[in-house]
Design a protein around this motif. Structure first.
Motif, PDB file in Angstrom:
ATOM      1  N   SER A 279      44.402  42.758  51.819  1.00 40.75           N
ATOM      2  CA  SER A 279      45.122  43.672  50.930  1.00 40.75           C
ATOM      3  C   SER A 279      44.964  43.289  49.466  1.00 40.75           C
ATOM      4  N   TYR A 280      44.493  42.066  49.189  1.00 43.86           N
ATOM      5  CA  TYR A 280      44.300  41.607  47.808  1.00 43.86           C
ATOM      6  C   TYR A 280      42.948  42.025  47.249  1.00 43.86           C
ATOM      7  N   GLU A 281      42.083  42.579  48.101  1.00 42.76           N
ATOM      8  CA  GLU A 281      40.755  42.961  47.642  1.00 42.76           C
ATOM      9  C   GLU A 281      40.857  44.118  46.651  1.00 42.76           C
ATOM     10  N   THR A 282      40.128  44.023  45.554  1.00 40.65           N
ATOM     11  CA  THR A 282      40.178  45.080  44.548  1.00 40.65           C
ATOM     12  C   THR A 282      39.140  46.173  44.786  1.00 40.65           C
TER      13      THR A 282
ATOM     14  N   ASN B 194      57.089  54.894  43.570  1.00 35.50           N
ATOM     15  CA  ASN B 194      56.210  53.743  43.775  1.00 35.50           C
ATOM     16  C   ASN B 194      54.771  54.178  43.558  1.00 35.50           C
ATOM     17  N   VAL B 195      54.070  53.487  42.656  1.00 36.35           N
ATOM     18  CA  VAL B 195      52.661  53.794  42.390  1.00 36.35           C
ATOM     19  C   VAL B 195      51.837  52.523  42.554  1.00 36.35           C
ATOM     20  N   ARG B 196      50.565  52.698  42.816  1.00 33.63           N
ATOM     21  CA  ARG B 196      49.674  51.546  42.919  1.00 33.63           C
ATOM     22  C   ARG B 196      49.309  51.066  41.520  1.00 33.63           C
ATOM     23  N   ARG B 197      49.145  49.771  41.385  1.00 33.68           N
ATOM     24  CA  ARG B 197      48.694  49.239  40.102  1.00 33.68           C
ATOM     25  C   ARG B 197      47.252  49.683  39.861  1.00 33.68           C
ATOM     26  N   SER B 198      46.908  49.861  38.616  1.00 32.31           N
ATOM     27  CA  SER B 198      45.576  50.380  38.284  1.00 32.31           C
ATOM     28  C   SER B 198      44.466  49.431  38.707  1.00 32.31           C
ATOM     29  N   THR B 199      44.816  48.163  38.993  1.00 33.42           N
ATOM     30  CA  THR B 199      43.828  47.184  39.435  1.00 33.42           C
ATOM     31  C   THR B 199      43.704  47.127  40.955  1.00 33.42           C
ATOM     32  N   ASP B 200      44.474  47.940  41.664  1.00 37.23           N
ATOM     33  CA  ASP B 200      44.485  47.943  43.128  1.00 37.23           C
ATOM     34  C   ASP B 200      43.248  48.671  43.672  1.00 37.23           C
ATOM     35  N   TYR B 201      43.012  48.531  44.976  1.00 36.29           N
ATOM     36  CA  TYR B 201      41.827  49.138  45.579  1.00 36.29           C
ATOM     37  C   TYR B 201      41.947  50.661  45.706  1.00 36.29           C
ATOM     38  N   VAL B 202      43.176  51.195  45.776  1.00 38.31           N
ATOM     39  CA  VAL B 202      43.327  52.651  45.888  1.00 38.31           C
ATOM     40  C   VAL B 202      42.836  53.362  44.620  1.00 38.31           C
TER      41      VAL B 202
END
Length: 310
Positions: free
Chosen positions: A123-126, A187-195
């Motif tokens: 889950s930490y993969e960007t 809740n939003v994903r951080r811009s550095t996330d894989y999504v």
């Protein structure tokens, strides 16, 4: 971690910091649900005999079937495992996700009982394919290296196909990916996330952009609806993330969560989608989800992990 081949002797004089895993790895306790899709694709669900998820919580067909057949048993969730069942079931490895860091005493107790613990950091993969590439690790652990390579290459091909289709655009369509929690926050994903990376690879532009990397490694952030409105009201597309709070099936059902959503451009213009409930557990969905987002942006249908709200 040192993986020792079946029948081979464990080398002497290893440092205490090295965890030894002796093949064949079977009677595994799986608390990291996202790993099951990879393991099922490798045809190794039979090696997983103890589950941290109840039958009703599985979206992976092979896992649900194994629980129905009695070859996979519920042994307590990650924060409250049934130690007695793990020991009587001959557990030889516990595969946890990063949630275990919230219950470090559980990891310590498992290791004290002689059960090695492996933490899945996928889950930490960007990069989206970084998550898929974990199939190679499970392939190595479960003697399915060639199959793992083929699975990864298939996802690579899907991504290649999508990127080749993306035409140069002066202004890519903006996409917000979010859900509304029980407290009414967004809740939003951080811009550095894989999504957000998947959205970019599909030809879109993720918003809000102001959610950078967190010092604690968290992949998402909560904000008030007012703040989300200011940053995402003009988004061309909205994607509602059903992973935590469940799916919605109409624009009205979504707007019932907060009336402010009716003022969003994407809601007014009918460009709102919801993810299917199985998306998170489908770790091999990266290439297909990217293709889904690309289809959404280009007005195509036949999406696998999303559906439009009307």
């Amino acid at each position: 971690c040192l993986v020792v081949p079946e029948g081979a002797a464990v080398p002497e004089g290893l440092p205490a910091s090295i965890t030894v895993l002796q093949k064949p790895l079977d009677h595994v306790y799986l608390a990291a649900t996202s790993a099951m899709d990879l393991i099922a694709a490798l045809g190794r669900v039979d090696r997983i005999t103890l589950s941290g998820t109840k039958e009703s919580g599985w979206y992976v067909d092979a896992a649900r079937q194994a629980m129905e057949d009695g070859t996979l048993s519920y042994a307590g969730k990650y924060s409250a495992p049934d130690y007695e069942q793990l020991l009587s079931g001959g557990c030889r490895l516990a595969v946890e996700n990063t949630m275990i860091f919230h219950s470090p005493e559980i990891k310590e107790q498992l290791e004290a009982l002689g059960i090695p613990v492996m933490i899945d950091y996928s889950s930490y993969e960007t990069h989206p394919l970084g998550r898929v590439e974990w199939v190679k690790l499970y392939g190595a652990l479960l003697a399915r290296e060639e199959e793992a390579e083929a699975i990864f290459e298939e996802q690579e091909e899907i991504l290649k196909r999508v990127t080749e289709e993306i035409s140069a655009q002066a202004e890519p369509s903006t996409v917000a990916f979010f859900y509304i929690n029980a407290s009414g926050g967004v809740n939003v994903r951080r811009s550095t996330d894989y999504v957000p990376e998947m959205i970019a690879l599909a030809g879109g532009s993720y918003i809000p952009e102001s959610t950078g990397k967190d010092s604690d490694g968290r992949t998402s952030v909560n904000m008030q609806m007012e703040a989300f409105y200011q940053q995402a009201k003009d988004a061309d597309y909205l994607i509602y993330n059903s992973t935590i709070e469940g799916e919605v099936h109409s624009l009205q059902e979504l707007c019932d969560k907060d009336e402010v959503l009716k003022d969003f451009k994407a809601v007014k213009e009918g460009r709102v989608f919801c993810t299917t409930g199985d998306l998170y557990q489908r770790s091999l969905s990266a290439g297909v989800f990217i293709e889904d987002v690309h289809k959404m942006l280009t007005g195509k249908k036949d999406l696998r992990f999303m559906y439009p709200l009307s």
